[in-house]
Motif scaffolding. Structure first.
Motif, PDB file in Angstrom:
ATOM      1  N   THR A  32       0.926  -0.923  -0.044  1.00 55.15           N
ATOM      2  CA  THR A  32      -0.075  -0.127  -0.140  1.00 55.15           C
ATOM      3  C   THR A  32       0.933   1.300   0.205  1.00 55.15           C
ATOM      4  OG1 THR A  32      -1.797  -1.078   1.367  1.00 55.15           O
ATOM      5  CG2 THR A  32      -1.976   1.155   1.185  1.00 55.15           C
ATOM      6  N   THR A  33       0.717   2.130  -0.647  1.00 55.60           N
ATOM      7  CA  THR A  33       1.500   3.465  -1.097  1.00 55.60           C
ATOM      8  C   THR A  33       0.682   4.469  -0.861  1.00 55.60           C
ATOM      9  OG1 THR A  33       2.930   2.222  -2.647  1.00 55.60           O
ATOM     10  CG2 THR A  33       3.106   4.726  -2.379  1.00 55.60           C
ATOM     11  N   TYR A  70       9.345   3.450   5.019  1.00 55.62           N
ATOM     12  CA  TYR A  70       8.802   2.195   4.999  1.00 55.62           C
ATOM     13  C   TYR A  70       8.207   1.525   6.259  1.00 55.62           C
ATOM     14  CZ  TYR A  70       9.138  -2.773   3.516  1.00 55.62           C
ATOM     15  OH  TYR A  70       8.859  -4.188   3.031  1.00 55.62           O
ATOM     16  N   GLN A  71       7.066   1.017   6.094  1.00 56.56           N
ATOM     17  CA  GLN A  71       6.380   0.224   7.052  1.00 56.56           C
ATOM     18  C   GLN A  71       6.542  -1.263   6.729  1.00 56.56           C
ATOM     19  OE1 GLN A  71       2.694   2.020   7.176  1.00 56.56           O
ATOM     20  NE2 GLN A  71       3.342   3.643   8.957  1.00 56.56           N
ATOM     21  N   CYS A  73       6.446  -5.576   6.840  1.00 54.85           N
ATOM     22  CA  CYS A  73       5.419  -6.601   7.059  1.00 54.85           C
ATOM     23  C   CYS A  73       5.796  -7.019   8.468  1.00 54.85           C
ATOM     24  CB  CYS A  73       5.607  -7.553   5.956  1.00 54.85           C
ATOM     25  SG  CYS A  73       4.738  -9.150   6.609  1.00 54.85           S
ATOM     26  N   LYS A  76       8.443  -2.982  12.751  1.00 58.82           N
ATOM     27  CA  LYS A  76       7.912  -1.868  12.892  1.00 58.82           C
ATOM     28  C   LYS A  76       9.052  -0.800  12.366  1.00 58.82           C
ATOM     29  CE  LYS A  76       9.123  -1.192  17.700  1.00 58.82           C
ATOM     30  NZ  LYS A  76       9.777  -2.572  18.141  1.00 58.82           N
ATOM     31  N   THR A  77       8.814   0.306  11.918  1.00 56.68           N
ATOM     32  CA  THR A  77       9.765   1.284  11.342  1.00 56.68           C
ATOM     33  C   THR A  77      10.456   1.898  12.481  1.00 56.68           C
ATOM     34  OG1 THR A  77       8.114   2.059   9.700  1.00 56.68           O
ATOM     35  CG2 THR A  77      10.164   3.496  10.131  1.00 56.68           C
ATOM     36  N   ILE A 162       4.626   7.223   1.937  1.00 58.65           N
ATOM     37  CA  ILE A 162       4.745   5.886   2.800  1.00 58.65           C
ATOM     38  C   ILE A 162       4.224   4.551   2.059  1.00 58.65           C
ATOM     39  CG2 ILE A 162       3.652   4.836   5.009  1.00 58.65           C
ATOM     40  CD1 ILE A 162       2.750   7.709   5.592  1.00 58.65           C
ATOM     41  N   LYS A 164       3.631   0.595   2.553  1.00 54.79           N
ATOM     42  CA  LYS A 164       3.295  -0.413   3.824  1.00 54.79           C
ATOM     43  C   LYS A 164       3.337  -1.691   3.163  1.00 54.79           C
ATOM     44  CE  LYS A 164       0.251  -1.783   7.317  1.00 54.79           C
ATOM     45  NZ  LYS A 164      -1.130  -1.737   7.863  1.00 54.79           N
ATOM     46  N   ASN A 165       4.138  -2.660   3.844  1.00 50.38           N
ATOM     47  CA  ASN A 165       4.079  -3.849   3.296  1.00 50.38           C
ATOM     48  C   ASN A 165       3.099  -4.963   4.079  1.00 50.38           C
ATOM     49  OD1 ASN A 165       4.626  -6.667   2.206  1.00 50.38           O
ATOM     50  ND2 ASN A 165       6.777  -6.513   2.586  1.00 50.38           N
ATOM     51  N   ASN A 166       1.966  -5.090   3.556  1.00 48.83           N
ATOM     52  CA  ASN A 166       1.005  -5.799   4.234  1.00 48.83           C
ATOM     53  C   ASN A 166       1.093  -6.986   4.451  1.00 48.83           C
ATOM     54  OD1 ASN A 166      -0.890  -3.246   4.359  1.00 48.83           O
ATOM     55  ND2 ASN A 166      -0.818  -3.641   1.899  1.00 48.83           N
ATOM     56  N   GLU A 174      10.459  -8.493   2.540  1.00 54.35           N
ATOM     57  CA  GLU A 174      10.706  -6.981   2.742  1.00 54.35           C
ATOM     58  C   GLU A 174      11.061  -6.488   1.191  1.00 54.35           C
ATOM     59  OE1 GLU A 174       8.864  -5.609   4.962  1.00 54.35           O
ATOM     60  OE2 GLU A 174       9.055  -7.227   6.593  1.00 54.35           O
TER      61      GLU A 174
END
Length: 184
Positions: A32-33, A70-71, A73, A76-77, A162, A164-166, A174
């Motif tokens: 998700t971007t 980058y968040q 999977c 945490k960042t 941002i 996010k790797n869901n 990653e």
């Protein structure tokens, strides 16, 4: 009639199959971007005093399109927090680590600092450095314990793209980013 049916199926069904395969490949990444809505990223060119150094920092990555948060999977960042005479490093997966700052010095025309930190719990000491490398984008290079992280003050979080790797039910690969350049 058979020829018309063949042409129909060739133009309609084959592209649909190709499309679903592309969607499947993209869903394996499950990224998700979010694009920035505000531009607060600029920071001062120098830190006039120790009190003007921002207290909360978040790790920034860089890809071909620029800087991003980058968040991952798994985890945490990474973040860093300055609190009085201590510094806390929040790692991606490992437990956070708190260091008592023994010596704190501003360097290089006030655009950098170095500190000697000591982890009382684990009896580990090391040097921490931070240097403003891109004040317009709010980027500071942090170096400690063999790590180099590009970071920005946490209040700039929404100023960056941002990614996010869901991963709802299982670990996902990653993403990889550009290596940290040697900033002069």
């Amino acid at each position: 009639m058979k020829i018309l049916l063949y042409i129909f199926f060739s133009f309609i069904l084959i592209p649909c199959n190709g499309q679903s395969k592309i969607q499947k490949e993209n869903s394996e990444l499950d990224i998700t971007t979010t694009y920035p809505k505000i531009n607060l990223s600029q920071i001062p060119k120098t830190w006039k005093s120790l009190n003007t150094i921002q207290k909360d920092w978040i790790k920034v990555e860089k890809d071909k399109d620029g800087y991003l948060i980058y968040q991952p999977c798994d985890g945490k960042t990474e973040t860093v927090k300055l609190e009085g005479a201590s510094l806390t490093i929040n790692w991606r997966i490992e437990n956070s680590q708190k260091f008592e700052l023994e010596k704190f010095t501003r360097l290089t025309d006030n655009n950098a600092f170095r500190a000697d930190g000591y982890d009382v719990e684990n009896k580990i000491g090391f040097e921490i450095k931070a240097r403003i490398v891109d004040y317009k984008n709010g980027i500071v290079l942090w170096e400690f314990n063999g790590n180099k992280w590009l970071m920005t003050p946490k209040e700039n979080f929404k100023s960056f793209r941002i990614i996010k790797n869901n991963c709802e039910t299982e670990k996902k690969k990653e993403l990889d980013f550009l290596p940290i350049e040697d900033y002069k």
